[in-house]
Structure formats: C-alpha cells, structure tokens
Design a protein around this motif. Structure first.
Motif, PDB file in Angstrom:
ATOM      1  N   ASN A 106      68.185  24.874  33.379  1.00 27.33           N
ATOM      2  CA  ASN A 106      67.487  23.860  32.584  1.00 27.33           C
ATOM      3  C   ASN A 106      67.582  24.171  31.095  1.00 27.33           C
ATOM      4  OD1 ASN A 106      66.319  21.868  34.448  1.00 27.33           O
ATOM      5  ND2 ASN A 106      65.172  23.586  35.278  1.00 27.33           N
ATOM      6  N   TRP A 107      67.469  25.455  30.752  1.00 25.86           N
ATOM      7  CA  TRP A 107      67.598  25.859  29.348  1.00 25.86           C
ATOM      8  C   TRP A 107      69.007  25.569  28.840  1.00 25.86           C
ATOM      9  CZ3 TRP A 107      71.021  29.675  27.633  1.00 25.86           C
ATOM     10  CH2 TRP A 107      70.959  29.949  26.254  1.00 25.86           C
ATOM     11  N   PRO A 120      61.757  26.106  40.123  1.00 22.15           N
ATOM     12  CA  PRO A 120      62.444  25.723  38.874  1.00 22.15           C
ATOM     13  C   PRO A 120      63.569  26.683  38.520  1.00 22.15           C
ATOM     14  CG  PRO A 120      60.283  26.707  38.417  1.00 22.15           C
ATOM     15  CD  PRO A 120      60.362  26.509  39.897  1.00 22.15           C
ATOM     16  N   ASN A 121      64.669  26.134  38.058  1.00 20.94           N
ATOM     17  CA  ASN A 121      65.823  26.934  37.651  1.00 20.94           C
ATOM     18  C   ASN A 121      65.811  26.995  36.120  1.00 20.94           C
ATOM     19  OD1 ASN A 121      68.362  27.980  37.030  1.00 20.94           O
ATOM     20  ND2 ASN A 121      69.344  26.995  38.774  1.00 20.94           N
ATOM     21  N   TYR A 122      65.102  27.999  35.602  1.00 20.08           N
ATOM     22  CA  TYR A 122      64.878  28.060  34.159  1.00 20.08           C
ATOM     23  C   TYR A 122      66.169  28.221  33.369  1.00 20.08           C
ATOM     24  CZ  TYR A 122      59.979  28.636  35.493  1.00 20.08           C
ATOM     25  OH  TYR A 122      58.730  28.436  36.024  1.00 20.08           O
TER      26      TYR A 122
END
Length: 265
Positions: free
Chosen positions: A256-257, A251-253
C-alpha cells in the motif's frame, strides 16, 4: 569482563574453537546491548578483521560478517577507517575462490548494512560497491537456466541479498541529493529497474516480492524526476496490486505504501 575477552583474543594464541566462541560472545554482546555495550569500534576492529583474515570456513566467515552487520546497525557515526576496512574485506571475500558459495549472499546483504551506516562517506562507498553488485547480477544470469536444485536455491538467495544491497544504496544517501544519486543517470536507472524486473520474474517468494516492492517505492521517492518511468511499467502496478489482493484480510502495509509512493493514490 568484555575488555578481558578482547585482550584474550588479541594477545593470546587461542585454540580455534575457543576463539570462535569468544568472537560469537562478543558479537552477541554487540547485538544485545548495541552502542550501550561499552565496546568501541576501534577495539573491535583488529580482532574482527584479524579473525576474518585467518578463517575462510562458512560458519566462521558467517559469524564475522554478521558482527560487521551488527556494528553497522548498532553504532552511530561509524568512522571512515572501519567502513573502508569492512567494505574492502567484504569485497575480497566475495572475490575469493576459497569462500563457500553459501556465504556470499550473507556478504552481499552486509554491504547493504554498510550502505545504511556509511553516512557522509556514502559517495566513496558506492563507487566500490555498485560495480560489485552489477558484476554479481551478470554472473548469476549465466546460471539462470541451471537444472541443479542446489544452484537454483543459491541463486534465489543471492538475488534476495542483491535487492537488500540495492535498497541500502537507495536509502543510504544522507543528503538525499538527486544530483548525486547513484542511479540518477538514465542508463543507470534503467539498469536498476531492469534488475528488479529480472529478480521478480524469476523469484516470486513472498520475502523477495516484498523486498522488490519496497525497493520500487524507494525508487519513486528518491527519483522524482524519473517516476514517470516507473509509472509506465505496467508490470510494476500489476505486481503491487497482486500482492495486495493476495495478502488476505490483513493489511499489506508495504504494498500500500509503494502504491501511494509511485502512483500518489
């Protein structure tokens, strides 16, 4: 023991190599134990800034700048005297012709650390720092077409450090008051977005991309009234989506944020 070291560096005419080692040790203690080190900023100041004043070699200045950054991230409620002295010292170093070019990205990054620590003195701090950031952007534009590999690598580092400083300015406002935000005026905000665009179009290194995406997310959070400007920039959504797709199974936090912050998905 630490107090003895402080006294030695302040009162004795030490050999340069020994003084370097003592400064490094003091910096290590601050980094390791942070505010629990027992060292007060008042005690550190004369030694740290005195060391900077008489040294302009890359290694020595880098160590001193690193300690200033560590103080900013290790102590709470840093006093105005330290902040003003550190800010003026870093600006003078940036403008000095005697400072190695390799040191300047470290200095600019440290301005971002100072911004985080500036607290209630944020507004005074930004009036000193924003013109420096702008003039540095203007200066590197003259070198963008350089074919010298070392100059090209240096510009990449400088751009990365500029994004870090801008992030500190966007996140550093303790009151988060839009009426007082440093880039609240539309012309200033346009400059900010264009500067991020200029960085990302010339440098798609993973760390720089991540920093730019994080900064864009911060802009959307801190400038609600100007979010439409960000949403209408097609390159921003393309940048974030590509970052998510290229990240693989993990996941690419950050991306995504930022996507959520800007487009409220």
């Amino acid at each position: 023991f630490i107090y003895s070291l402080l006294e030695m560096t302040e009162n004795l005419n030490l050999e340069p190599d020994l003084e370097d080692e003592l400064i490094i040790l003091i910096g290590t203690v601050i980094q390791k134990y942070k505010k629990n080190s027992g060292l007060s900023i008042t005690e550190i100041m004369p030694i740290l800034f005195g060391y900077v004043k008489k040294n302009n070699e890359h290694q020595s200045v880098s160590v001193a700048v690193g300690i200033i950054g560590d103080v900013c991230t290790s102590y709470e409620n840093i006093n105005q005297i330290f902040l003003e002295k550190a800010t003026i010292t870093l600006i003078n170093l940036l403008q000095s012709e005697n400072i190695n070019f390799d040191t300047k990205p470290l200095i600019i990054s440290c301005l971002g650390d100072l911004s985080f620590a500036s607290g209630k003195y944020f507004y005074e701090f930004r009036t000193l720092v924003i013109p420096i950031i702008k003039s540095t952007f203007e200066a590197i534009h003259t070198q963008d077409n350089s074919t010298d590999v070392e100059v090209f690598q240096w510009i990449l580092l400088l751009k990365e450090s500029l994004v870090e400083s801008l992030t500190g300015l966007i996140q550093g406002d303790p009151l988060n008051s839009q009426s007082k935000e440093p880039f609240d005026v539309i012309t200033e905000f346009n400059w900010l977005i264009k500067s991020i665009y200029d960085v990302i179009t010339g440098d798609r290194i993973n760390r720089t991309t991540k920093l730019c995406i994080g900064l864009l997310g911060d802009c959307a959070n801190n400038y609600k009234s100007k979010k439409k400007k960000i949403v209408n920039c097609t390159w921003i959504k393309q940048l974030i989506v590509e970052s998510i797709l290229n990240h693989g199974p993990n996941p690419n936090y950050m991306s995504n944020w930022a996507l959520d912050s800007i487009y409220e998905i």
